[in-house]
Write an enzyme that holds these catalytic residues in place. Structure first.
Site, short mmCIF file in Angstrom:
data_model
loop_
_atom_site.label_atom_id
_atom_site.label_comp_id
_atom_site.label_asym_id
_atom_site.label_seq_id
_atom_site.Cartn_x
_atom_site.Cartn_y
_atom_site.Cartn_z
N TYR A 192 -43.65 14.62 3.25
CA TYR A 192 -44.56 13.52 2.87
C TYR A 192 -43.86 12.51 1.97
CZ TYR A 192 -48.61 15.83 4.89
OH TYR A 192 -49.51 16.39 5.75
N LYS B 136 -56.20 41.42 -16.48
CA LYS B 136 -57.05 40.28 -16.12
C LYS B 136 -56.43 39.52 -14.95
CE LYS B 136 -54.72 37.62 -19.71
NZ LYS B 136 -54.77 37.15 -21.10
C1 PLP Z 1 -53.65 37.68 -21.73
C2 PLP Z 1 -53.73 38.22 -23.10
C3 PLP Z 1 -52.71 39.02 -23.63
C4 PLP Z 1 -51.40 39.26 -22.92
O1 PLP Z 1 -50.55 38.13 -23.09
P1 PLP Z 1 -49.07 38.14 -22.46
O2 PLP Z 1 -48.45 36.91 -23.00
O3 PLP Z 1 -49.24 38.07 -20.98
O4 PLP Z 1 -48.43 39.40 -22.90
C5 PLP Z 1 -52.92 39.61 -24.86
N1 PLP Z 1 -54.07 39.39 -25.55
C6 PLP Z 1 -55.05 38.60 -25.09
C7 PLP Z 1 -56.28 38.40 -25.90
C8 PLP Z 1 -54.91 37.99 -23.85
O5 PLP Z 1 -55.90 37.19 -23.40
#
Ligand code: PLP
Length: 359
Positions: A255, A35
């Site tokens: 800044y 993702k």
């Molecule tokens: C993003 C996600 C993961 C992976 O989590 P990590 O902490 O990056 O290993 C696993 N399961 C679901 C449902 C997620 O949304």
């Protein structure tokens, strides 16, 4: 090079990291989480380079799944919890996407929607995060409904931990038990629980499918892994010095002159800023690496530039490379100076940063 900041990607590190997943969870299948464009690493590139060990890929948006389907025509792709309507169900079926069903109403809609081909369903139980997923009664009802539905091929029982990165709390074992007791009522159904932290620290939660995300990209959220299992940074975020100035005691930099020189100092201005994805919340002292040496951020990060105290580097020159995070400077360490986590840094890099993939 056309821009002053870029990303370099390390395929050896990526393959090492997924091999660590396999070592920790040897009998589980691996659903690699791609993702958010593979946590900013490029979903197509990541998938192409881990296909020997990955059994499927997880995406969070339909557009991500559509895009990865184009480069992975045969792979198993899972679309995570989303807003479900009839057209989404039809699209999942056309693209042969597995789908997370996280509400009983969505299960009912799926059971009533004729589809060109049956889809695989990952049925989600809420075990304590209270974000997505069903309670015990709804979960059991949804399972029974979908198990009898011609629209549904395989069913997998899944849930997601809220606290797996805190290995000492009993919460994770309790949450795991919630899925197990619901699932046990429904016969032998494959289960999926473990994110990276649980893969590393909670082996009882591995079951049939593990879902590693951040550990593929080189961050160990538990700090447990030792020796040859230590993870390696896949992304290196780099930029270059574009100007150098000497400042006097009491002179301010950037800044609001947040940083003021405690003594005569040399300041380098670097061609990267928050519009590239370097966090604006970085505090003075946030480390970066120039000529192999750590040097501290000095002054507020601006949109296109940041400033660093290079007084300890007598030979520093305009054009020198600056490592913002990567090998020897974990993104998680930088994140700890910016009130955030590596996940947010990785996914926040903007389009104008060049991507350099190995040939
Ligand atoms: C993003 C996600 C993961 C992976 O989590 P990590 O902490 O990056 O290993 C696993 N399961 C679901 C449902 C997620 O949304």
């Amino acid at each position: 090079m056309r821009n002053t900041s870029w990303l370099e990607f390390d395929v050896t590190a990526l393959r090492h990291n997924i091999s660590v997943v396999k070592q920790r969870a040897p009998s589980a299948r691996i659903l690699a989480m791609l993702k958010a464009n593979g946590y900013g690493h490029g979903a197509d590139w990541v998938a192409a380079n881990i296909s020997a060990l990955a059994d499927g890929y997880g995406l969070a948006r339909l557009c991500e799944a559509e895009s990865l389907r184009a480069s992975q025509p045969e792979a198993r792709l899972l679309l995570l919890g989303t807003l479900i309507d009839r057209s989404l169900l039809e699209r999942c079926s056309e693209l042969r996407l597995d789908l997370v069903i996280h509400r009983l109403d969505d299960a009912r809609q799926l059971s009533r929607t004729p589809l060109p081909q049956a889809i695989n369903v990952w049925l989600k139980r809420n075990i304590g995060m209270n974000r997505l997923g069903m309670n015990h009664e709804a979960f059991v009802e949804a399972h029974r409904l979908l198990a009898d539905s011609p629209q549904v091929a395989d069913i997998i029982h899944m849930s997601h931990f809220s606290d797996a990165d805190e290995p000492s709390t009993p919460v994770t074992a309790e949450q795991c038990q919630r899925l197990c007791s619901s699932s046990a009522e429904l016969g032998r159904v494959p289960r999926s629980m473990a994110n990276s932290a649980a893969i590393i620290a909670h082996p009882y939660s591995h079951f049939d499918w593990v879902r590693p995300g951040i550990m593929l990209y080189g961050d160990d959220p538990t700090g447990y892994l030792q020796g040859g299992q230590q993870l390696q940074a896949v992304m290196q975020f780099k930029s270059r010095i574009i100007a150098i100035k000497d400042v006097e005691t009491g002179d301010g930099v950037g800044y609001n002159r947040r940083w003021t020189a405690p003594s005569p100092r040399r300041i380098a201005t670097v061609g990267v800023g928050y519009a590239d994805g370097y966090p604006r919340h970085a505090e003075d002292g946030t480390p970066m690496v120039i000529r192999g040496q750590r040097v501290p951020l000095a002054g507020r990060v601006s949109m296109d530039l940041l400033t660093v105290d290079v007084s300890t580097l007598p030979d520093v020159e305009v054009g020198d490379e600056v490592l913002l995070w990567g090998h020897g400077l974990p993104a998680a360490e930088v994140a700890s100076h910016c009130q955030t986590i590596s996940y947010e840094l990785f996914t926040g890099i903007s389009d104008r940063v060049e991507r350099h993939y190995p040939d």
